[in-house]
Design an enzyme around this catalytic site. Sequence first.
Site, PDB file in Angstrom:
ATOM      1  N   ASN A   1       0.849  -1.196   0.000  1.00  0.00           N
ATOM      2  CA  ASN A   1       0.000   0.000   0.000  1.00  0.00           C
ATOM      3  C   ASN A   1       0.884   1.246   0.000  1.00  0.00           C
ATOM      4  O   ASN A   1       1.956   1.278   0.628  1.00  0.00           O
ATOM      5  CB  ASN A   1      -1.005   0.006   1.160  1.00  0.00           C
ATOM      6  CG  ASN A   1      -0.420  -0.196   2.533  1.00  0.00           C
ATOM      7  OD1 ASN A   1       0.584  -0.882   2.704  1.00  0.00           O
ATOM      8  ND2 ASN A   1      -1.034   0.413   3.526  1.00  0.00           N
TER       9      ASN A   1
ATOM     10  N   GLU B   1       0.414   5.280   0.543  1.00  0.00           N
ATOM     11  CA  GLU B   1      -0.525   6.317   0.986  1.00  0.00           C
ATOM     12  C   GLU B   1      -0.093   7.700   0.510  1.00  0.00           C
ATOM     13  O   GLU B   1       0.997   7.878  -0.062  1.00  0.00           O
ATOM     14  CB  GLU B   1      -0.649   6.258   2.509  1.00  0.00           C
ATOM     15  CG  GLU B   1      -1.232   4.925   2.961  1.00  0.00           C
ATOM     16  CD  GLU B   1      -1.490   4.842   4.455  1.00  0.00           C
ATOM     17  OE1 GLU B   1      -0.977   5.688   5.221  1.00  0.00           O
ATOM     18  OE2 GLU B   1      -2.221   3.904   4.853  1.00  0.00           O
TER      19      GLU B   1
ATOM     20  N   CYS C   1      -4.099   0.558  -2.477  1.00  0.00           N
ATOM     21  CA  CYS C   1      -3.962  -0.660  -1.680  1.00  0.00           C
ATOM     22  C   CYS C   1      -2.870  -1.570  -2.258  1.00  0.00           C
ATOM     23  O   CYS C   1      -2.551  -1.511  -3.451  1.00  0.00           O
ATOM     24  CB  CYS C   1      -5.273  -1.430  -1.680  1.00  0.00           C
ATOM     25  SG  CYS C   1      -6.584  -0.654  -0.726  1.00  0.00           S
TER      26      CYS C   1
ATOM     27  N   GLU D   1      -3.010  -4.778  -2.889  1.00  0.00           N
ATOM     28  CA  GLU D   1      -3.518  -5.679  -3.937  1.00  0.00           C
ATOM     29  C   GLU D   1      -3.499  -4.983  -5.288  1.00  0.00           C
ATOM     30  O   GLU D   1      -3.113  -5.549  -6.305  1.00  0.00           O
ATOM     31  CB  GLU D   1      -4.971  -6.071  -3.653  1.00  0.00           C
ATOM     32  CG  GLU D   1      -5.185  -6.828  -2.376  1.00  0.00           C
ATOM     33  CD  GLU D   1      -5.470  -5.926  -1.190  1.00  0.00           C
ATOM     34  OE1 GLU D   1      -4.808  -4.873  -1.045  1.00  0.00           O
ATOM     35  OE2 GLU D   1      -6.342  -6.277  -0.392  1.00  0.00           O
TER      36      GLU D   1
ATOM     37  N   CYS E   1     -10.136  -5.093   1.060  1.00  0.00           N
ATOM     38  CA  CYS E   1     -11.225  -4.109   1.176  1.00  0.00           C
ATOM     39  C   CYS E   1     -12.242  -4.344   0.053  1.00  0.00           C
ATOM     40  O   CYS E   1     -11.996  -5.108  -0.897  1.00  0.00           O
ATOM     41  CB  CYS E   1     -10.672  -2.691   1.121  1.00  0.00           C
ATOM     42  SG  CYS E   1     -10.227  -2.139  -0.544  1.00  0.00           S
TER      43      CYS E   1
ATOM     44  N   CYS F   1     -10.958  -3.646  -3.505  1.00  0.00           N
ATOM     45  CA  CYS F   1     -10.001  -4.668  -3.972  1.00  0.00           C
ATOM     46  C   CYS F   1     -10.725  -5.969  -4.294  1.00  0.00           C
ATOM     47  O   CYS F   1     -10.309  -6.699  -5.192  1.00  0.00           O
ATOM     48  CB  CYS F   1      -8.903  -4.888  -2.939  1.00  0.00           C
ATOM     49  SG  CYS F   1      -7.725  -3.513  -2.934  1.00  0.00           S
TER      50      CYS F   1
HETATM   51  N1  THU Z   1      -5.231  -1.509   2.671  1.00  0.00           N
HETATM   52  C1  THU Z   1      -4.697  -2.312   1.706  1.00  0.00           C
HETATM   53  O1  THU Z   1      -3.580  -2.070   1.204  1.00  0.00           O
HETATM   54  N2  THU Z   1      -5.429  -3.379   1.296  1.00  0.00           N
HETATM   55  C2  THU Z   1      -6.650  -3.710   1.810  1.00  0.00           C
HETATM   56  O2  THU Z   1      -7.373  -4.502   1.219  1.00  0.00           O
HETATM   57  C3  THU Z   1      -7.054  -3.098   3.080  1.00  0.00           C
HETATM   58  C4  THU Z   1      -6.518  -1.717   3.273  1.00  0.00           C
HETATM   59  C5  THU Z   1      -4.459  -0.325   3.072  1.00  0.00           C
HETATM   60  C6  THU Z   1      -5.035   0.959   2.571  1.00  0.00           C
HETATM   61  C7  THU Z   1      -4.476   1.946   3.574  1.00  0.00           C
HETATM   62  O3  THU Z   1      -3.180   2.350   3.136  1.00  0.00           O
HETATM   63  C8  THU Z   1      -4.334   1.145   4.842  1.00  0.00           C
HETATM   64  O4  THU Z   1      -4.415  -0.211   4.468  1.00  0.00           O
HETATM   65  C9  THU Z   1      -5.385   1.431   5.897  1.00  0.00           C
HETATM   66  O5  THU Z   1      -6.651   1.332   5.363  1.00  0.00           O
END
Ligand code: THU
Length: 123
Positions: free
Chosen positions: A44, A46, A55, A57, A84, A87
């Site tokens: 991920n 940000e 994300c 994935e 999530c 994803c």
């Molecule tokens: N996140 C992911 O990378 N994948 C997911 O399926 C769940 C959430 C990340 C997004 C964000 O950077 C952090 O987790 C908190 O939500």
Amino acid sequence: MRESDRELYDRAVAVAERAYAPYSRFHVGAAVRAADGRVFEGVNVENAAYPLGVCAERSALTRAVTDGCKPGDLEAIGITASPCGGCRQWLAEFQLRRVIYKSPAGEVVSATPADLLPDTFEL
Ligand code: THU
């Protein structure tokens, strides 16, 4: 669980260390294996403008597509978190056969995209 799937999950765990998550501090790793054996990793990433983050994935799937993979070419994905909602739609789009992820209960489990997102629409 197949040994190769467990290894894929372990690759996701290892790459999660490279996540760029200074806001949530929630590091996520993903590793996708194509049917031809290639593995694509993602984390991920940000951003100070929160909705612009991506994300793990999606970063892994984007790398696979950049290297020529298409829906149906991808066998399995390992993810260090429960995917999530957005994803889950991506996993359905790329027709992953198996999704190995860490459940909220802390277990590493295997599911299909349809288990994770039933009744997807078709255009
Ligand atoms: N996140 C992911 O990378 N994948 C997911 O399926 C769940 C959430 C990340 C997004 C964000 O950077 C952090 O987790 C908190 O939500």
